[in-house]
Design an enzyme around this catalytic site. Sequence first.
Site, PDB file in Angstrom:
ATOM      1  N   SER A  11       0.828  -1.201   0.000  1.00 41.88           N
ATOM      2  CA  SER A  11       0.000   0.000   0.000  1.00 41.88           C
ATOM      3  C   SER A  11       0.870   1.262   0.000  1.00 41.88           C
ATOM      4  O   SER A  11       0.391   2.334  -0.340  1.00 41.88           O
ATOM      5  CB  SER A  11      -0.901  -0.010   1.236  1.00 41.88           C
ATOM      6  OG  SER A  11      -0.099  -0.153   2.396  1.00 41.88           O
ATOM      7  N   GLY A  43      -5.090  -0.566   5.963  1.00 43.70           N
ATOM      8  CA  GLY A  43      -5.514  -1.186   7.230  1.00 43.70           C
ATOM      9  C   GLY A  43      -6.931  -0.872   7.671  1.00 43.70           C
ATOM     10  O   GLY A  43      -7.689  -1.775   8.030  1.00 43.70           O
ATOM     11  N   GLU A 151       4.796   5.943   9.735  1.00 50.30           N
ATOM     12  CA  GLU A 151       4.630   6.864   8.603  1.00 50.30           C
ATOM     13  C   GLU A 151       5.065   8.278   8.965  1.00 50.30           C
ATOM     14  O   GLU A 151       5.397   9.066   8.094  1.00 50.30           O
ATOM     15  CB  GLU A 151       3.175   6.893   8.146  1.00 50.30           C
ATOM     16  CG  GLU A 151       2.685   5.528   7.750  1.00 50.30           C
ATOM     17  CD  GLU A 151       2.506   5.340   6.270  1.00 50.30           C
ATOM     18  OE1 GLU A 151       1.828   6.170   5.671  1.00 50.30           O
ATOM     19  OE2 GLU A 151       3.027   4.345   5.734  1.00 50.30           O
ATOM     20  N   CYS A 183       2.464  -7.064   9.915  1.00 55.40           N
ATOM     21  CA  CYS A 183       2.288  -5.823   9.165  1.00 55.40           C
ATOM     22  C   CYS A 183       3.667  -5.400   8.685  1.00 55.40           C
ATOM     23  O   CYS A 183       4.638  -5.455   9.462  1.00 55.40           O
ATOM     24  CB  CYS A 183       1.689  -4.743  10.058  1.00 55.40           C
ATOM     25  SG  CYS A 183       1.624  -3.115   9.279  1.00 55.40           S
ATOM     26  N   HIS A 185       4.986  -2.649   8.197  1.00 50.72           N
ATOM     27  CA  HIS A 185       5.611  -1.498   8.862  1.00 50.72           C
ATOM     28  C   HIS A 185       6.290  -1.871  10.186  1.00 50.72           C
ATOM     29  O   HIS A 185       7.127  -1.136  10.678  1.00 50.72           O
ATOM     30  CB  HIS A 185       4.563  -0.431   9.188  1.00 50.72           C
ATOM     31  CG  HIS A 185       4.103   0.371   8.023  1.00 50.72           C
ATOM     32  ND1 HIS A 185       3.566  -0.178   6.896  1.00 50.72           N
ATOM     33  CD2 HIS A 185       4.101   1.714   7.827  1.00 50.72           C
ATOM     34  CE1 HIS A 185       3.234   0.777   6.053  1.00 50.72           C
ATOM     35  NE2 HIS A 185       3.551   1.946   6.585  1.00 50.72           N
TER      36      HIS A 185
HETATM   37  N1  DGL Z   1       1.224  -2.530   4.497  1.00 52.42           N
HETATM   38  C1  DGL Z   1       0.139  -2.657   5.440  1.00 52.42           C
HETATM   39  C2  DGL Z   1       0.188  -4.050   6.069  1.00 52.42           C
HETATM   40  O1  DGL Z   1       1.180  -4.747   6.002  1.00 52.42           O
HETATM   41  C3  DGL Z   1       0.196  -1.603   6.515  1.00 52.42           C
HETATM   42  C4  DGL Z   1      -0.081  -0.205   6.021  1.00 52.42           C
HETATM   43  C5  DGL Z   1      -1.510   0.015   5.589  1.00 52.42           C
HETATM   44  O2  DGL Z   1      -2.437  -0.009   6.431  1.00 52.42           O
HETATM   45  O3  DGL Z   1      -1.706   0.210   4.387  1.00 52.42           O
HETATM   46  O4  DGL Z   1      -0.790  -4.471   6.614  1.00 52.42           O
END
Ligand code: DGL
Length: 272
Positions: A11, A43, A151, A183, A185
């Site tokens: 994302s 998310g 972020e 996740c 991040h």
């Molecule tokens: N990349 C998303 C995940 O791994 C986290 C960031 C989002 O909420 O887009 O769930």
Amino acid sequence: MTDAPIGIFDSGVGGLTVARAVKDALPNESILYIGDLEHSPYGPKKIADVRGYALDVLDDLVDQGVKMLVIACNTASAAMLRDARERYSVPVVEVIQPAVRRAVAATQNRRVGVIGTAGTINSRAYEDAFAAAPELQLFTAACPRFVEFVESGVTTGAEVLAVAEEYLAPLREADIDTLVLGCTHYPFLRGAISYVMGEKVTLVSSDTETANDVYRVLVSQQLERTASSPPSYHYEATGPSVSAFLDLAHRLIGRDIDAVDLVQTGTMHIIR
Ligand code: DGL
């Protein structure tokens, strides 16, 4: 075909943790990365919407000729893994199953925790993935503010620790010995999470586990790049400007990403 890049998608910038791990594991592979900043964060969004956004980006990567797709986003993996495997002829690797396999191998007391976005946790995708190991007890917690912290470049400090204490308290009480960082991040908050959970809890991270899976699929399907010329790394982002992607990428990953192309996916034409 083996010279084609591996397509990696998230994302936003979180999937760069997976891209970095793939680069480390497979330094001769080219990578084409797309961050769907236009629709980020995934998310908190409805699973059906996430599925649509994610499929648009994956279609674009396939149109650009990648030899493999990596869904480097837990929320997107939770939303559309099965659709992706049915839709594309190239292999698809995602982030949930590799982490689950590692957690199953790592736990000693059979009590495993998973943290992720609200979308990932509410989808119950991890419950499905752990169903093959019914002897394990699973404890899950959504940690929505973790993505906000990353972020904004905040990975240490009293506020991060206080929020981590609050989110992780039920998992500490559950006496888990293994915690899946569900996740992309969260590897950036590994220090804070480990500090709160204590040294005895093994942290399983999607980035390295997914890179191992990418390696396994490439080798077993004989898709490794054999050219001796240097591989290429190309980054693209959707959204109104490249600076949001580049600024954050530099802050989190370092300066080795020097350019990003802006693209539009879905029903709109791609502008390069
Ligand atoms: N990349 C998303 C995940 O791994 C986290 C960031 C989002 O909420 O887009 O769930």
